[in-house]
Every structure is written in structure tokens, then in C-alpha cells.
Design an enzyme around this catalytic site. Structure first.
Site, PDB file in Angstrom:
ATOM      1  N   SER A 294      40.991  41.345  27.793  1.00  0.00           N
ATOM      2  CA  SER A 294      41.787  40.655  28.807  1.00  0.00           C
ATOM      3  C   SER A 294      41.989  39.184  28.439  1.00  0.00           C
ATOM      4  O   SER A 294      42.527  38.881  27.376  1.00  0.00           O
ATOM      5  CB  SER A 294      41.120  40.831  30.176  1.00  0.00           C
TER       6      SER A 294
ATOM      7  N   ASP B  15      46.746  50.571  32.873  1.00  0.00           N
ATOM      8  CA  ASP B  15      46.196  49.236  33.131  1.00  0.00           C
ATOM      9  C   ASP B  15      47.000  48.583  34.250  1.00  0.00           C
ATOM     10  O   ASP B  15      48.189  48.305  34.086  1.00  0.00           O
ATOM     11  CB  ASP B  15      46.266  48.403  31.850  1.00  0.00           C
TER      12      ASP B  15
ATOM     13  N   HIS C  40      42.239  49.095  33.103  1.00  0.00           N
ATOM     14  CA  HIS C  40      41.968  47.799  32.464  1.00  0.00           C
ATOM     15  C   HIS C  40      40.514  47.702  32.003  1.00  0.00           C
ATOM     16  O   HIS C  40      40.242  47.250  30.894  1.00  0.00           O
ATOM     17  CB  HIS C  40      42.285  46.683  33.467  1.00  0.00           C
TER      18      HIS C  40
END
Length: 276
Positions: A97, A227, A256
Site C-alpha cells: 500500500s 482491492d 487489499h
């Protein structure tokens, strides 16, 4: 606790496990978490004989709750100071991320010999926010909403994210783990509100296009196509096109936070890439 003090006086907490002569793997966590988000991966790769390292980004976890420097240039500079302090050579840098953005920004600038490979997992590059150049991005109002929710009630916001979209626990049939939700909240609340607020701009508005173009080492781009935090279509496929030596691996139906929900799948693919 192991810490380094950066040039601007910020204390950066880090973990460093395993033989110092082994190949190092450096893990970069997402917003607003800490090095603890990598517990599963660090233990797995430690048992595979690697040296494993993870730090708490400034303003996160056990590092200083900074009022300044909460942007990608400083994040990457902090990583460079840590790599120099630990004398890391031939390292593999893995970022999830926001941490994927940090990896791209650092690796593009790293000293020769420091980095062997890199991995971007559910990562924010090339750029998240919608613009004329990035019509598939998320509107700025989405990130304004993040900021407003953080200011209004950070503690509740940090329950809502893992309970819902982060791990796909809002999907029908999802196997919900209260422990995972609680651990996300625990990590988030350890950090500083100002740093977390600033980091929303850093992860959403930083354009990593030139970083991706500049990276010479092999890069594995891993992304779940369900995601809900970093939408797949505007991230992974675009990043791979910009990389000189990039490989895309797409995970059908994964969220995610797939490193936590599906560690066996992710760890095996990471190991294959690192050893390949």
C-alpha cells in the site's frame, strides 16, 4: 527498542532479525500501521534463512510522532539512513500500500548495490488521485473524507476500515477475524494523528511515475482484483507498464490486506520471486 535518529532528530524504530550475513529483506508497511503488520512474513522468511527488517515509518507505531516530514521524500530519506546504518547490501524491499510507494521512491534513488529486487503489494503507485492525467483515479473527495473522518473520530475510523473494506470483511461469505480487526486498530492508534493526517496526502497525491521508470532492478507487482482500498485497474497494470523489469501477478477475489488474509499464498510467491 532498536532505533536510529535521523538528521532531523526523528527516532525511527526498527526490527532486525536473523543472521547479519544473510540476504536482507526489508518490509515497508501501509498507512496507518506499523512494522507489526508484517509479523507473519517476517517469521516466515526468518525461518527460510533470511535477515528480516521492518521499521515503523515516522509518525507511525513506535517512531517519533512527527509534525513535519510526513511526505514521500522524507520517508525515502529515512529508509536510506536506515539502510546505511544497517549496512544493507543486495536487499529485497517489499512494500504494501503506502509502503509500496515508499519502496518505489526509495529504490529509484538508492545507492548502487543496496537493492537487488523490489515488490509492490496492493501498492499506491503510479498515483491514486483522479486528475486529467489520471482519469481512472479516485476523486479528491474520497481522501478529503478520510481526513474528515480521522479528525472527527480517529478511533472509530480505525475500527471501520479493517471491519469493512481493508480485508474484504464486508464481502458476503467473508471469514471475519476480530483479532485481525483489533490488531489493525491497535497499530493505527499507536501512531500520531498529525502524521497520519499528512500521510493521506502523501499516499494519494504523490505521482510515482518517474520513480517507476527509473528503477532498474526486477520488480514484482502483486495486487488483488477485489482491492477496495487501492483499486486494481488504476494501479498494478499501469505500474508494470512503467517498469523496465516488472512482473504482474493478479489475485482473483483477494482484498487489499491479502498478506494477512492469505499469507500462505503470498509468502510462497514472494519466496519464489526472491529465490528466482
Amino acid at each position: 527498542m532498536s532505533t536510529i535518529t535521523t538528521r532531523d532528530g526523528t527516532e525511527i524504530f526498527y526490527k532486525d532479525w536473523g543472521p547479519k550475513e544473510a540476504q536482507p529483506i526489508v518490509f515497508h508497511h501501509g498507512w496507518p500501521l506499523s512494522a507489526d503488520d508484517w509479523d507473519n512474513q517476517m517469521l516466515f522468511f526468518l525461518h527460510q534463512g533470511f535477515r528480516v527488517i521492518a521499521h515503523d515509518r515516522r509518525g507511525h507505531g513506535r517512531s517519533s510522532q512527527t509534525a513535519t516530514g510526513n511526505e514521500m521524500d522524507t520517508y525515502a530519506a529515512d529508509v536510506a539512513e536506515l539502510a546505511a546504518h544497517l549496512n544493507l547490501r543486495n536487499a529485497v524491499h517489499i512494500g504494501h500500500s503506502t509502503g509500496g510507494g515508499e519502496v518505489a521512491h526509495y529504490v529509484a534513488r538508492a545507492e548502487a548495490g543496496r537493492v537487488a529486487k523490489a515488490v509492490l503489494i496492493g501498492a499506491v503507485p503510479p498515483v491514486m488521485v483522479k486528475s486529467e492525467k489520471n482519469p481512472g483515479g479516485l476523486p479528491i473527495e474520497v481522501f478529503d473524507g478520510f481526513r474528515a473522518a480521522l479528525v472527527a473520530n480517529r478511533a472509530q475510523f480505525y475500527v471501520d476500515i479493517p471491519t469493512g473494506p481493508f480485508y474484504g470483511f464486508n464481502r458476503e461469505g467473508a471469514k471475519v477475524s476480530q483479532g485481525v480487526i483489533d490488531n489493525w486498530w491497535r497499530q493505527g492508534m499507536m501512531g500520531g494523528a498529525k502524521a497520519h493526517y499528512d500521510c493521506i496526502k502523501a499516499f494519494s497525491e504523490t505521482d510515482f511515475t518517474e520513480d517507476l521508470k527509473a528503477i532498474e532492478v526486477p520488480v514484482l507487482v502483486m495486487h488483488g482484483d477485489d482491492d477496495q482500498i487501492v483499486p486494481y485497474a488504476d494501479s498494478a497494470p499501469l505500474s508494470v507498464k512503467l517498469l523496465k523489469n516488472g512482473t504482474l501477478k493478479t489475485y482473483a477475489g483477494l482484498p487489499h490486506g491479502m498478506c494477512t488474509t492469505h499469507p500462505d499464498v503470498i509468502n510462497a510467491d514472494l519466496l519464489a520471486f526472491i529465490r528466482g
